[in-house]
Design a protein around this motif. Sequence first.
Motif, PDB file in Angstrom:
ATOM      1  N   GLY A   1      34.822  39.221  48.590  1.00  0.00           N
ATOM      2  CA  GLY A   1      33.972  39.560  47.447  1.00  0.00           C
ATOM      3  C   GLY A   1      34.763  39.888  46.186  1.00  0.00           C
ATOM      4  N   LEU A   2      36.010  39.421  46.119  1.00  0.00           N
ATOM      5  CA  LEU A   2      36.852  39.691  44.954  1.00  0.00           C
ATOM      6  C   LEU A   2      36.682  38.534  43.956  1.00  0.00           C
ATOM      7  N   HIS A   3      35.478  38.440  43.398  1.00  0.00           N
ATOM      8  CA  HIS A   3      35.137  37.262  42.592  1.00  0.00           C
ATOM      9  C   HIS A   3      35.793  37.268  41.213  1.00  0.00           C
ATOM     10  N   HIS A   4      35.830  38.422  40.607  1.00  0.00           N
ATOM     11  CA  HIS A   4      36.443  38.538  39.271  1.00  0.00           C
ATOM     12  C   HIS A   4      36.918  39.976  39.091  1.00  0.00           C
ATOM     13  N   PRO A   5      37.873  40.195  38.188  1.00  0.00           N
ATOM     14  CA  PRO A   5      38.407  41.550  38.024  1.00  0.00           C
ATOM     15  C   PRO A   5      37.400  42.487  37.346  1.00  0.00           C
ATOM     16  N   PRO A   6      37.537  43.808  37.493  1.00  0.00           N
ATOM     17  CA  PRO A   6      38.631  44.477  38.214  1.00  0.00           C
ATOM     18  C   PRO A   6      38.455  44.352  39.736  1.00  0.00           C
TER      19      PRO A   6
END
Length: 276
Positions: A270-275
């Motif tokens: 689920g690390l699609h976009h930062p942060p």
Amino acid sequence: MTEYQVIDSEQTVYRDGTIKLHGPDGFEGMRKAGRLAAQILDELTGFIQPGVTTGEIDDKVREMTLDGGAVPATMGYRGYQHSCCTSINHVICHGIPGDKALKDGDIVNVDVTPLLDGWHGDTSRMYLVGDVALKARRLVDVTYECLMLGIEAAGRPGARLGDIGAVIEAHARKNRYGVVQEFCGHGLGRLFHDAPEVIHTGRMGTGPLLKPGMFFTIEPMINLGRPHAKLLNDGWTAVTRDKSLSAQFEHSIGIKEDGGIEIFTESPKGLHHPPY
Ligand code: MF3
Ligand code: CO
Ligand code: CO
């Protein structure tokens, strides 16, 4: 006229300008390659920090790619020697990993392409290094939105290739950003770069119909300033002419039997976009 070619997963395919239409085996191959690509980007989230060099990122990408049973498709590709591209700040794409250390406030894109069992998974994300200024974070957010709007447009009934660029261009314009035109997304599968060219600008209702079995990338490059790119003397690194910041996200997707989209390179964590 656009030509489509129905292929089976074992078939040797060529860059003959045809758009390949894949079956279930192709989807399975892309799912595996895409998942590995996304996992590699997931693993980089903790690693990318001030002081880390782009060469160290490249080493880590190569290690994870090989550990996953794949090879980096970029190694030896048209003379390119590295396992990924690392594009910092005003670098639009194809930044070459080396001794350069990341510093507080940088934004960096890492683009990976593991070749697993004959299938290419091609994806990139932006990473924020330390404390990043609001206007750079906004650029990164809007660029991610551009990618996802493009994917959404591709999944509509009766969608055409030009719809993708149309929605991306509209969203970038609304934010007064420039859309890079010198580089585009591309068909992929057994080949790294194949037809069609996926342009990130355009008009609604134009271009070839999107058909089930098509695999391609969407990878908008969005500039804080003017859209124009310039190639450095190394023959690879593309930078903004006006030295403004540039951001990019990339997914590899497939058109499903029902016309919907499968994103092969979605982050398992689920690390699609930062942060992150
Ligand atoms: N991964 C890039 C793309 O999205 C291509 C990089 S080719 C290289 O198409 F040789 F520059 F690595
Ligand atoms: Co690509
Ligand atoms: Co890529």
